[in-house]
Design a protein around this motif. Structure first.
Motif, PDB file in Angstrom:
ATOM      1  N   ALA A 224       0.804  -1.229   0.000  1.00  0.00           N
ATOM      2  CA  ALA A 224       0.000   0.000   0.000  1.00  0.00           C
ATOM      3  C   ALA A 224       0.834   1.274   0.000  1.00  0.00           C
ATOM      4  O   ALA A 224       0.688   2.146  -0.878  1.00  0.00           O
ATOM      5  CB  ALA A 224      -0.958  -0.015   1.197  1.00  0.00           C
ATOM      6  N   VAL A 225       1.716   1.405   0.998  1.00  0.00           N
ATOM      7  CA  VAL A 225       2.493   2.640   1.128  1.00  0.00           C
ATOM      8  C   VAL A 225       3.458   2.794  -0.050  1.00  0.00           C
ATOM      9  O   VAL A 225       3.680   3.898  -0.554  1.00  0.00           O
ATOM     10  CB  VAL A 225       3.254   2.648   2.473  1.00  0.00           C
ATOM     11  CG1 VAL A 225       4.188   3.848   2.574  1.00  0.00           C
ATOM     12  CG2 VAL A 225       2.256   2.655   3.631  1.00  0.00           C
ATOM     13  N   VAL A 226       4.005   1.669  -0.508  1.00  0.00           N
ATOM     14  CA  VAL A 226       4.970   1.715  -1.621  1.00  0.00           C
ATOM     15  C   VAL A 226       4.312   2.283  -2.880  1.00  0.00           C
ATOM     16  O   VAL A 226       4.895   3.113  -3.582  1.00  0.00           O
ATOM     17  CB  VAL A 226       5.547   0.308  -1.888  1.00  0.00           C
ATOM     18  CG1 VAL A 226       6.466   0.322  -3.100  1.00  0.00           C
ATOM     19  CG2 VAL A 226       6.304  -0.183  -0.656  1.00  0.00           C
ATOM     20  N   LEU A 227       3.077   1.859  -3.167  1.00  0.00           N
ATOM     21  CA  LEU A 227       2.386   2.359  -4.365  1.00  0.00           C
ATOM     22  C   LEU A 227       2.161   3.866  -4.279  1.00  0.00           C
ATOM     23  O   LEU A 227       2.347   4.594  -5.255  1.00  0.00           O
ATOM     24  CB  LEU A 227       1.034   1.651  -4.530  1.00  0.00           C
ATOM     25  CG  LEU A 227       1.091   0.189  -4.972  1.00  0.00           C
ATOM     26  CD1 LEU A 227      -0.311  -0.404  -4.990  1.00  0.00           C
ATOM     27  CD2 LEU A 227       1.726   0.048  -6.350  1.00  0.00           C
ATOM     28  N   ALA A 228       1.766   4.334  -3.093  1.00  0.00           N
ATOM     29  CA  ALA A 228       1.444   5.757  -2.948  1.00  0.00           C
ATOM     30  C   ALA A 228       2.695   6.620  -2.887  1.00  0.00           C
ATOM     31  O   ALA A 228       2.757   7.673  -3.527  1.00  0.00           O
ATOM     32  CB  ALA A 228       0.591   5.968  -1.697  1.00  0.00           C
TER      33      ALA A 228
END
Length: 500
Positions: A224-228
């Motif tokens: 999740a955080v990596v994509l954003a």
């Protein structure tokens, strides 16, 4: 050597293509999400035939088809449907098998609607592809993928295949453009495996750059955080089957806060099921919700359609970066020890202090986290008891993840032992509030929840020094005002916390 004229021709061809794409690119787009009341199998403990499995899936897709056509009629470019939306969720490894299809890597360049026989029988993929193609809309759905493996693979299950909780995306031509295998399975998902490594699935469109993950993934760093943050996607697509967990983790509350904290558009499609308290879908932007739906009264599905910026990071109103501990670290006043007590929120032991006066400044600390609140109630209702709470520790039930949370919340009753229990209604409005904390993490999600489990678009703002403050008095009575911090570096390794 290549002649320079050829290189120039190639270069100008590339420029032409890029400028054509730029001209074709849209500044905004119409997003749709559908909250679906899933038709469930009567007995998921008993194996069924592939034919019977397809009958159930077709009944659900009949409902989704109506919603997809309506979304397209309203001009939507993309529509998101929920996790488990095609067959439900209560399965064993054996009983879900007839519902699964082999889903190829999107690099195979496949339109199932036009070429359904290219791979093994894929009736679900064919139907979803045709829904996208015939309505000229991107369709996002959740289904099951199966992949054979053999004994040379030490992770290979005893039955010789992997089973994945999978999101698929078909573009407006019906082509499969994305496939994502859920990495952070919820504890009840015994029927599925998680992939060996997290998948960071993205795809580009004329209306922005998209990433996708599923339900419990939102609570963790990967993907999740990596994509954003690393991939800098514009919009996250989020099929979910989310059980509302008040006071801090109801669907509309947490998903809108995550969109704001991570600075992305977020399209959340939830399942509707009253016995499991599932509802709450929304179309969220970095500066707040555009539209959302929370309904515990009926079992009906519901379509949301709203316009979003294609590239929110480029818009003038894009929220600035926040130093989440700057303001709180500068405050000198500390809590007085005689006023605090302990209470439980969703299995976590919080430190609380009661707001005994209608206005004032309060503080409460736990470990390294000190939470600071300035507030003024419009008129304190005598039956409404509010507390300021702090939690700094590892959450260990239904997943393990490290939290730092500052929250102002209404207690369930006038009995202080009920503080932290779920409550849906309140009577007290606030003229002003300012909440901050000495967070050790940069990942903090600001949640404001009003009576009736309603959001507060436009009524609060996050300052760059880490305060969430009221812009005006609250238009509705307050259930909770929360800074929900996630300290990912303190999480245990993935295999220890997510493996069914």
């Amino acid at each position: 050597p290549v002649p320079s004229c050829t290189l120039q021709a190639r270069a100008s061809a590339v420029v032409l293509v890029l400028s054509a794409l730029e001209a074709w690119a849209l500044d905004s787009y119409i997003a749709a999400v559908y909250e679906h009341s899933v038709l469930l199998s009567e007995d998921t403990e008993k194996p069924t035939s592939p034919e019977e499995a397809l009958m159930l899936m077709d009944r659900n897709m009949d409902v989704l088809e109506v919603a997809i056509k309506e979304a397209a009629r309203q001009g939507a470019h993309i529509v998101v449907t929920p996790e488990d939306g095609i067959y439900g969720w209560v399965f064993t490894r054996e009983t879900i098998y007839p519902y699964l299809e082999g889903i190829p890597d999107p690099q195979v360049d496949w339109i199932p609607c036009a070429d359904p026989e290219r791979f093994a029988p894929s009736p679900v993929q064919k139907r979803l592809s045709c829904l996208a193609r015939n309505n000229s809309i991107y369709v996002v759905a959740n289904m099951g993928d199966k992949k054979p493996c053999n004994s040379s693979d030490p992770r290979c299950p005893a039955d010789g295949h992997y089973q994945y909780n999978t999101n698929v995306v078909f573009d407006s031509e019906g082509k499969l453009v994305a496939r994502y295998h859920k990495y952070n399975l919820f504890v009840t998902e015994k029927q599925f495996n998680y992939p060996k490594y997290p998948e960071f699935v993205t795809f580009n469109t004329s209306f922005g750059y998209f990433g996708i993950f599923t339900c419990a993934d939102i609570l963790f760093h990967d993907p999740a955080v990596v994509l954003a943050s690393r991939f800098q996607v514009d919009t996250i697509l989020f099929p979910t089957a989310w059980v509302n967990t008040l006071p801090l983790l109801s669907a509309v509350q947490f998903h809108s806060a995550w969109a704001m904290g991570m600075g992305v558009n977020f399209l959340s499609a939830n399942t509707r099921n009253s016995t499991l308290d599932m509802t709450g879908s929304g179309i969220y932007a970095p500066d707040g919700p555009r539209t959302y739906y929370y309904n515990t009264e009926t079992e009906n599905g519901h379509l949301l359609v709203k316009e979003l910026s294609s590239h929110p990071r480029r818009s003038p109103g894009y929220p600035p970066a926040v130093n989440w501990k700057l303001y709180a670290s500068s405050i000198k006043w500390l809590p007085s020890n005689d006023h605090y007590f302990s209470g439980v929120i969703y299995h976590d032991l919080f430190s609380f202090t009661e707001l005994t006066e209608p206005e004032g400044n309060r503080a409460i600390c736990q470990k390294d986290l000190c939470c600071h609140l300035s507030y003024k109630m419009t008129e304190k209702q005598k039956d409404d008891i509010y507390v300021l709470g702090a939690f700094d520790g590892l959450h260990v039930v239904e997943g393990e993840y490290y939290l730092q949370v500052c929250t102002l919340l209404k207690c369930r009753s006038t009995d202080l032992s009920t503080c932290g229990q779920p409550v849906e209604t309140a009577q007290t409005k606030f003229d002003m509030f300012s909440l901050s904390g000495t967070f050790g993490t940069n990942y903090v999600f600001p949640e404001i929840l009003y009576s009736g489990v309603q959001l507060a678009p436009g009524e609060f703002e996050v300052l760059s020094d880490g305060r969430v403050i009221s812009r005006t008095g609250t238009s509705e009575p307050v259930l909770s005002i929360t800074l929900f911090g996630r300290w990912y570096e303190k999480d245990p390794p993935h295999t220890e916390r997510a493996s069914p």
